[in-house]
Design a protein around this motif. Structure first.
Motif, short mmCIF file in Angstrom:
data_model
loop_
_atom_site.label_atom_id
_atom_site.label_comp_id
_atom_site.label_asym_id
_atom_site.label_seq_id
_atom_site.Cartn_x
_atom_site.Cartn_y
_atom_site.Cartn_z
N UNK A 53 51.21 26.06 36.97
CA UNK A 53 51.46 26.51 38.34
C UNK A 53 50.15 26.65 39.11
N UNK A 54 49.07 26.96 38.40
CA UNK A 54 47.77 27.03 39.06
C UNK A 54 47.37 25.64 39.56
N UNK A 55 47.53 24.63 38.70
CA UNK A 55 47.21 23.26 39.10
C UNK A 55 48.10 22.77 40.24
N UNK A 109 45.26 36.34 47.74
CA UNK A 109 44.27 35.30 47.43
C UNK A 109 43.83 35.35 45.97
N UNK A 110 44.18 36.43 45.28
CA UNK A 110 43.81 36.55 43.87
C UNK A 110 44.90 36.00 42.93
N UNK A 111 45.96 35.44 43.48
CA UNK A 111 47.05 34.93 42.65
C UNK A 111 46.57 33.84 41.69
N UNK A 112 45.75 32.84 42.12
CA UNK A 112 45.31 31.82 41.15
C UNK A 112 44.59 32.43 39.95
N UNK A 113 43.66 33.37 40.22
CA UNK A 113 42.93 34.00 39.12
C UNK A 113 43.86 34.84 38.26
N UNK A 114 44.80 35.55 38.90
CA UNK A 114 45.72 36.40 38.14
C UNK A 114 46.64 35.55 37.26
N UNK A 115 47.12 34.41 37.78
CA UNK A 115 47.98 33.53 36.95
C UNK A 115 47.19 32.99 35.76
N UNK A 162 42.92 22.98 44.45
CA UNK A 162 41.52 22.99 44.86
C UNK A 162 40.83 24.33 44.56
N UNK A 163 41.51 25.21 43.89
CA UNK A 163 40.92 26.51 43.58
C UNK A 163 39.95 26.39 42.41
N UNK A 164 38.97 27.29 42.31
CA UNK A 164 38.05 27.27 41.17
C UNK A 164 38.78 27.43 39.84
N UNK A 165 39.94 28.10 39.86
CA UNK A 165 40.67 28.35 38.62
C UNK A 165 41.41 27.10 38.13
N UNK A 166 41.59 26.11 39.01
CA UNK A 166 42.36 24.92 38.63
C UNK A 166 41.69 24.17 37.49
N UNK A 167 40.38 24.02 37.55
CA UNK A 167 39.68 23.28 36.49
C UNK A 167 39.80 24.00 35.16
N UNK A 168 39.67 25.32 35.16
CA UNK A 168 39.81 26.08 33.92
C UNK A 168 41.22 25.97 33.38
#
Length: 248
Positions: free
Chosen positions: A213-215, A183-189, A220-226
Motif C-alpha cells: 500500500x505504501x508503494x 502526512x505520516x501515514x506512509x511512515x506509519x504503514x 514518490x515518498x521516501x518510504x516507498x523505496x524501503x
C-alpha cells in the motif's frame, strides 16, 4: 495643839478629794468635747460621702447610657462589616473564578504543547522510556489534541526502539485508524508492517499488504523505496526464489 492638827487632816483629805473630782470633770468635759468634734467631723464626712455617692451614681447612669450608645453603634458597624465582608467574598470568589478560567485557558493552550515537547525532547535524546511515558500521558489527557497524530507516531517509534513490538504495533494502528489522511501515514504503514514481522505467528501476508500500500498510494515518498526492499526480500520475483545449484 495636837487636836487642831487632827482636825486639819480630814479637811485636807476633803480638799484633795474635791480637787480630784474637779479634774475628773474637766477631763470628762474635754473628752466629751473631743467626742462631739469627732461626731461633727463624721457627720460632715458622711454628708460629703453622700454627695460623692450621688455623683458616682449619676456618672454610672451616664456611663450606662454611653455604653448603650456604643453598643448600638457597634451593632451598626458589625452590620456594615458583615455587608462589606459579603461583598468582598463575592468579589474574591469572582476573581478566583476568573483566575481559574484563565488558568484553564492557559493549561488548555500551553500544557498540551509542554507535555508533547518534553516527550519529544526525550525522544531526541534517546531517552525512549521517558519519551513513551510522555506521549502516553499526552494522549491520555488530550486524545483529540492537535499533536495527537505525531504523538501516536513517536509513541510507536519509541516502543519500536525498545523492542516492545506489540505496543508499538498498537500505537501505529491507532494513528492509521484515526488519522488516515496524515502526512505520516506512509511512515506509519511502513513501520507497522515492519513491526508485524517482529510479532510471533505468521504476519507476513498482512505485512506485505501494508508494504504494497505504501508503494501503491505513496510511490514518490521516501518510504516507498524501503517498502520495496522489504517486499523483494519477503516475496522475491519468480525464478529468483530458492535458486538451485546445477548438477555437475
Amino acid at each position: 495643839m495636837r487636836f487642831t492638827r487632827l482636825l486639819l487632816i480630814p479637811a485636807c483629805l476633803l480638799a484633795s478629794g474635791c480637787v480630784a473630782t474637779q479634774q475628773d470633770m474637766l477631763q470628762m468635759q474635754s473628752q466629751m468635747d473631743d467626742l462631739n468634734n469627732n461626731l461633727s467631723t463624721m457627720q460632715k464626712n458622711q454628708a460629703e460621702l453622700a454627695v460623692k455617692m450621688d455623683e458616682l451614681s449619676r456618672n454610672l447612669n451616664a456611663f450606662s447610657e454611653n455604653m448603650k450608645d456604643i453598643s448600638t453603634q457597634m451593632g451598626r458597624l458589625s452590620d456594615r462589616l458583615n455587608g462589606l465582608d459579603s461583598s468582598m467574598n463575592k468579589r474574591v470568589n469572582a476573581i478566583g473564578r476568573t483566575i481559574k478560567k484563565q488558568q484553564d485557558e492557559v493549561n488548555t493552550t500551553l500544557l498540551p504543547a509542554k507535555l508533547y515537547n518534553d516527550a519529544y525532547n526525550a525522544y531526541l535524546n534517546n531517552n525512549f522510556d521517558s519519551a513513551a511515558d510522555g506521549f502516553k500521558t499526552y494522549l491520555e489527557k488530550f486524545p483529540e489534541g492537535e499533536l495527537a497524530t505525531p504523538a501516536y507516531f513517536y509513541l510507536g517509534e519509541s516502543l519500536y526502539v525498545k523492542e516492545r513490538w506489540q505496543d508499538a504495533a498498537v500505537a501505529y494502528a491507532h494513528m492509521l485508524e484515526k488519522y488516515p489522511k496524515s502526512s505520516r501515514v506512509p511512515a506509519a504503514r511502513l513501520k507497522y508492517a515492519m513491526t508485524l514481522l517482529k510479532l510471533p505467528g505468521d504476519k507476513k501476508s498482512e505485512a506485505l499488504k501494508y508494504l504494497r500500500s505504501v508503494l501503491q498510494d505513496f510511490p514518490k515518498s521516501p518510504e516507498a523505496a524501503t517498502a520495496k526492499d522489504h517486499i523483494d526480500r519477503l516475496s522475491p520475483p519468480p525464478g529468483k526464489a530458492n535458486p538451485r545449484k546445477k548438477k555437475a
